[in-house]
Scaffold this motif. Structure first.
Motif, PDB file in Angstrom:
ATOM      1  N   SER A 125       0.835  -1.200   0.000  1.00  0.00           N
ATOM      2  CA  SER A 125       0.000   0.000   0.000  1.00  0.00           C
ATOM      3  C   SER A 125       0.870   1.250   0.000  1.00  0.00           C
ATOM      4  O   SER A 125       0.629   2.194  -0.755  1.00  0.00           O
ATOM      5  N   LEU A 126       1.882   1.260   0.852  1.00  0.00           N
ATOM      6  CA  LEU A 126       2.797   2.395   0.909  1.00  0.00           C
ATOM      7  C   LEU A 126       3.522   2.578  -0.417  1.00  0.00           C
ATOM      8  O   LEU A 126       3.677   3.702  -0.911  1.00  0.00           O
ATOM      9  N   ASP A 127       3.933   1.476  -1.011  1.00  0.00           N
ATOM     10  CA  ASP A 127       4.613   1.524  -2.309  1.00  0.00           C
ATOM     11  C   ASP A 127       3.700   2.103  -3.378  1.00  0.00           C
ATOM     12  O   ASP A 127       4.109   2.966  -4.175  1.00  0.00           O
ATOM     13  N   GLY A 128       2.446   1.660  -3.398  1.00  0.00           N
ATOM     14  CA  GLY A 128       1.507   2.146  -4.409  1.00  0.00           C
ATOM     15  C   GLY A 128       1.193   3.621  -4.256  1.00  0.00           C
ATOM     16  O   GLY A 128       1.133   4.363  -5.241  1.00  0.00           O
ATOM     17  N   VAL A 129       1.015   4.078  -3.019  1.00  0.00           N
ATOM     18  CA  VAL A 129       0.725   5.488  -2.778  1.00  0.00           C
ATOM     19  C   VAL A 129       1.930   6.339  -3.155  1.00  0.00           C
ATOM     20  O   VAL A 129       1.791   7.404  -3.780  1.00  0.00           O
ATOM     21  N   ALA A 130       3.130   5.888  -2.788  1.00  0.00           N
ATOM     22  CA  ALA A 130       4.337   6.637  -3.136  1.00  0.00           C
ATOM     23  C   ALA A 130       4.498   6.740  -4.654  1.00  0.00           C
ATOM     24  O   ALA A 130       4.862   7.798  -5.183  1.00  0.00           O
ATOM     25  N   GLU A 131       4.216   5.643  -5.360  1.00  0.00           N
ATOM     26  CA  GLU A 131       4.319   5.678  -6.817  1.00  0.00           C
ATOM     27  C   GLU A 131       3.299   6.642  -7.416  1.00  0.00           C
ATOM     28  O   GLU A 131       3.604   7.373  -8.376  1.00  0.00           O
ATOM     29  N   GLU A 132       2.098   6.667  -6.853  1.00  0.00           N
ATOM     30  CA  GLU A 132       1.069   7.606  -7.307  1.00  0.00           C
ATOM     31  C   GLU A 132       1.567   9.042  -7.159  1.00  0.00           C
ATOM     32  O   GLU A 132       1.412   9.869  -8.061  1.00  0.00           O
ATOM     33  N   LEU A 133       2.199   9.347  -6.032  1.00  0.00           N
ATOM     34  CA  LEU A 133       2.704  10.696  -5.796  1.00  0.00           C
ATOM     35  C   LEU A 133       3.857  11.033  -6.738  1.00  0.00           C
ATOM     36  O   LEU A 133       4.017  12.189  -7.144  1.00  0.00           O
ATOM     37  N   LEU A 134       4.668  10.035  -7.089  1.00  0.00           N
ATOM     38  CA  LEU A 134       5.762  10.277  -8.037  1.00  0.00           C
ATOM     39  C   LEU A 134       5.221  10.695  -9.400  1.00  0.00           C
ATOM     40  O   LEU A 134       5.802  11.566 -10.071  1.00  0.00           O
ATOM     41  N   PHE A 135       4.113  10.089  -9.819  1.00  0.00           N
ATOM     42  CA  PHE A 135       3.556  10.427 -11.124  1.00  0.00           C
ATOM     43  C   PHE A 135       2.799  11.750 -11.098  1.00  0.00           C
ATOM     44  O   PHE A 135       2.443  12.263 -12.156  1.00  0.00           O
ATOM     45  N   VAL A 136       2.559  12.276  -9.903  1.00  0.00           N
ATOM     46  CA  VAL A 136       2.035  13.638  -9.787  1.00  0.00           C
ATOM     47  C   VAL A 136       3.189  14.631  -9.716  1.00  0.00           C
ATOM     48  O   VAL A 136       3.167  15.692 -10.343  1.00  0.00           O
ATOM     49  N   THR A 137       4.235  14.283  -8.962  1.00  0.00           N
ATOM     50  CA  THR A 137       5.375  15.170  -8.770  1.00  0.00           C
ATOM     51  C   THR A 137       6.218  15.297 -10.033  1.00  0.00           C
ATOM     52  O   THR A 137       6.729  16.388 -10.338  1.00  0.00           O
ATOM     53  N   GLY A 138       6.381  14.194 -10.771  1.00  0.00           N
ATOM     54  CA  GLY A 138       7.243  14.200 -11.949  1.00  0.00           C
ATOM     55  C   GLY A 138       6.902  15.292 -12.952  1.00  0.00           C
ATOM     56  O   GLY A 138       7.772  16.097 -13.324  1.00  0.00           O
ATOM     57  N   PRO A 139       5.650  15.363 -13.434  1.00  0.00           N
ATOM     58  CA  PRO A 139       5.298  16.428 -14.382  1.00  0.00           C
ATOM     59  C   PRO A 139       5.490  17.836 -13.809  1.00  0.00           C
ATOM     60  O   PRO A 139       5.842  18.760 -14.546  1.00  0.00           O
ATOM     61  N   LEU A 140       5.274  18.000 -12.500  1.00  0.00           N
ATOM     62  CA  LEU A 140       5.496  19.311 -11.892  1.00  0.00           C
ATOM     63  C   LEU A 140       6.977  19.692 -11.964  1.00  0.00           C
ATOM     64  O   LEU A 140       7.326  20.851 -12.242  1.00  0.00           O
ATOM     65  N   LEU A 141       7.858  18.718 -11.731  1.00  0.00           N
ATOM     66  CA  LEU A 141       9.292  18.985 -11.834  1.00  0.00           C
ATOM     67  C   LEU A 141       9.695  19.306 -13.268  1.00  0.00           C
ATOM     68  O   LEU A 141      10.552  20.176 -13.508  1.00  0.00           O
ATOM     69  N   VAL A 142       9.087  18.617 -14.215  1.00  0.00           N
ATOM     70  CA  VAL A 142       9.373  18.908 -15.631  1.00  0.00           C
ATOM     71  C   VAL A 142       8.932  20.333 -15.969  1.00  0.00           C
ATOM     72  O   VAL A 142       9.653  21.091 -16.632  1.00  0.00           O
ATOM     73  N   GLY A 143       7.743  20.719 -15.496  1.00  0.00           N
ATOM     74  CA  GLY A 143       7.265  22.072 -15.743  1.00  0.00           C
ATOM     75  C   GLY A 143       8.193  23.122 -15.175  1.00  0.00           C
ATOM     76  O   GLY A 143       8.424  24.175 -15.788  1.00  0.00           O
ATOM     77  N   LEU A 144       8.760  22.851 -13.989  1.00  0.00           N
ATOM     78  CA  LEU A 144       9.724  23.782 -13.395  1.00  0.00           C
ATOM     79  C   LEU A 144      11.023  23.808 -14.186  1.00  0.00           C
ATOM     80  O   LEU A 144      11.613  24.874 -14.409  1.00  0.00           O
TER      81      LEU A 144
END
Length: 406
Positions: free
Chosen positions: A154-173
């Motif tokens: 569960s922790l792994d899945g939630v962390a991966e979900e957050l990575l796919f939200v954070t990744g595009p934000l980092l690209v935008g920056l």
């Protein structure tokens, strides 16, 4: 030697999972490498578009990259099972990072050939290291206790979900200060550093390749016997339905906001889905369930399908956001349960490959769902398109439930 999991006297919790010897270091390394996957899709799309001046070429290159990465995932995972992560993962990570670096170099200046970019993208996709399946296999080794393993997944899945939200934000920056190709280069660096840090973890040193057999192995391992395992087949079919549902939902949200003249709200609706998934995943992992994993997966798939049906009846954006957030509550739990079923359905020598098949089902289903619902939007009412998107996950749940009764 790996340390045993915490004794049953300890309260099973997420803190207990992370306090397990070597768990935090190993998980952190895997997440660093997997952040690359959250960045590469947007980075590569923007880089190819800038280099060629064509959205169609960018879409074609990304389709080639994604398809190769997804459909060869079980084969790469089989290499991990066969030779062990310490021997098989570094060559894949190095080759993948080098090929992404080539793509970054080629797309840094305009005028790149679409054909050449497609070739490099196919080669890079073929070498994508299976960091997610490897980490889930390591969780299984670190935490033999099933309740703790459920929390870890569960922790792994939630962390991966957050990575796919954070990744595009980092690209935008990043693209505010550099060329989009820099995002591709950063993705290459992340996956290389993360993968090499992962294989140097004592948790990986405590595992090894599949034990030798008395009979020689075939030259290329076949996926058919693995998918004949009833539990794994159940997980793969259900997650293919979930992937179809989620892939269609992305496009349906765009269509809904467009028809209500609120295009800017797309990000908020998808954020509600991710937030619901994170909350649902953490809550689900904290509960000690009595029902079997297969029954839980079927129920979660049905709940997701019904929420999608309800979303199609939303009279306005606010109701859609709420309904999508509720749908998200079942996404991470369904994925967690599918990975648990895959882990317990096969032997230790096939766990990475089993997890990769679940991953492939989700990603392939997502791509197909987007491709199918797109043409339907031009011919059917929006509510009917939502119902069409909900149908596969409900049918898959019915199919697996019927198989269980047999």
């Amino acid at each position: 030697m790996l340390s045993p999991s915490p004794t049953p006297s300890h309260t099973p919790s997420y803190a207990t999972v992370l306090r397990t010897r070597h768990a935090s270091r190993t998980f952190g390394a895997a997440l660093l490498g997997r952040l690359s996957y959250g960045m590469i899709s947007l980075s590569l799309t923007l880089a190819v578009k800038d280099a060629t001046g064509s959205y169609s070429v960018a879409g074609a290159v990304m389709a080639l990259f994604g398809a190769t990465s997804v459909f060869l995932s079980p084969a790469r995972a089989a290499l991990i099972d066969r030779y062990g992560a310490r021997r098989a993962l570094p060559p894949l990570a190095i080759a993948y990072a080098l090929l992404l670096s080539v793509l970054a170099h080629v797309t840094w200046q305009p005028g790149a050939s679409g054909f050449r970019l497609g070739v490099w993208a196919v080669l890079a996709g073929a070498c994508t290291p299976p960091l997610g399946p490897v980490m889930r296999t390591l969780w299984s080794s670190l935490l033999p206790d099933r309740e703790l393993l459920q929390r870890a997944y569960s922790l792994d899945g939630v962390a991966e979900e957050l990575l796919f939200v954070t990744g595009p934000l980092l690209v935008g920056l990043l693209v505010r200060f550099a060329e989009p190709a820099a995002g591709v280069a950063v993705s290459a660096a992340l996956v290389l550093v993360g993968a090499l840090a992962l294989v140097t973890s004592p948790a990986v040193r405590g595992t090894g390749p599949r034990p030798p057999r008395t009979k020689p192995l075939p030259a290329a391992p076949s996926a058919k016997p693995l998918l004949c395992v009833a539990g794994l087949r159940h997980a793969v079919v259900c997650m293919a339905g979930v992937g179809l549902c989620l892939g269609a939902l992305d496009l349906l949200v765009v269509a809904f906001t467009d028809r209500h003249d609120q295009d800017a709200a797309v990000a908020w609706v998808l954020a509600a889905l991710s937030a619901g998934s994170a909350v649902g995943g953490l809550a689900y992992g904290a509960v000690s369930w009595r029902a079997s994993s297969r029954l839980r997966l079927t129920a979660l798939a049905v709940a997701l399908g019904l929420c999608l049906l309800a979303a199609g009846l939303s009279p306005n954006l606010y109701v859609l956001v709420g309904t999508v957030a509720v749908a998200g509550l079942f996404v991470a739990p369904a994925m967690t349960t599918a990975y648990l079923i895959a882990d317990e359905s096969v032997g230790a020598g096939s766990r990475t490959q089993a997890g990769a098949w679940v991953n492939t089902a989700i990603n392939a289903g997502s791509s197909i769902g987007t491709a199918v619902v797109g043409p339907a939007l031009g011919h059917l009412p929006l509510a009917a398109c939502f119902a069409l998107a909900a149908t596969p996950v409900l049918l898959c749940a019915a199919f697996t439930a019927r198989g269980d009764r047999r």
